[in-house]
Write a protein that holds these residues in place. Structure first.
Motif, short mmCIF file in Angstrom:
data_model
loop_
_atom_site.label_atom_id
_atom_site.label_comp_id
_atom_site.label_asym_id
_atom_site.label_seq_id
_atom_site.Cartn_x
_atom_site.Cartn_y
_atom_site.Cartn_z
N LEU A 6 0.83 -1.20 0.00
CA LEU A 6 0.00 0.00 0.00
C LEU A 6 0.87 1.25 0.00
N ARG A 7 0.45 2.24 -0.77
CA ARG A 7 1.08 3.57 -0.76
C ARG A 7 0.05 4.52 -0.17
N ARG A 8 0.44 5.22 0.90
CA ARG A 8 -0.52 6.10 1.58
C ARG A 8 -0.64 7.42 0.84
N PRO A 15 -6.83 9.04 5.39
CA PRO A 15 -5.99 8.23 4.50
C PRO A 15 -6.75 7.64 3.32
N TYR A 16 -6.01 7.46 2.26
CA TYR A 16 -6.47 6.82 1.03
C TYR A 16 -5.26 6.06 0.53
N TYR A 17 -5.44 4.85 0.07
CA TYR A 17 -4.30 4.03 -0.30
C TYR A 17 -4.37 3.62 -1.76
N ARG A 18 -3.20 3.49 -2.38
CA ARG A 18 -3.09 2.89 -3.70
C ARG A 18 -2.33 1.58 -3.54
N ARG A 28 8.18 3.72 1.21
CA ARG A 28 6.75 3.40 1.15
C ARG A 28 6.03 4.23 0.09
N ASP A 29 6.29 5.53 0.06
CA ASP A 29 5.62 6.41 -0.88
C ASP A 29 6.53 6.79 -2.05
#
Length: 79
Positions: A6-8, A15-18, A28-29
């Motif tokens: 997951l990328r925050r 939060p919304y994740y891709r 992470r991002d």
């Protein structure tokens, strides 16, 4: 090693994740190889979109999903 994780995204406390395919050493991002889905846990009902075909492709080629992503893929019926 390649991971599906997951990328925050989103704002603070919203939060919304891709769901992305990325090298395990990248942040992470940071840079990702491909985006294969999205997950919004705060929406009513919860929004979960996954490109099942691409997820299966990456898993067949050795990408390891994290525990959270593995549960999300099962919920979406992608694995």
């Amino acid at each position: 090693m390649v991971k599906i994780r997951l990328r925050r995204m989103g704002a603070k406390k919203n939060p919304y994740y891709r769901i992305v395919v990325a090298d395990s050493l990248s942040p992470r991002d940071g840079r990702c190889i491909e985006e294969i889905g999205a997950y919004d846990p705060l929406a009513e009902p919860v929004v979960l979109k996954v490109n099942a075909e691409r997820a299966q492709y990456w898993i067949k080629n050795g990408a390891q999903p994290t525990d959270t992503v593995k549960a999300l893929l099962k919920k979406a019926g992608a694995v």
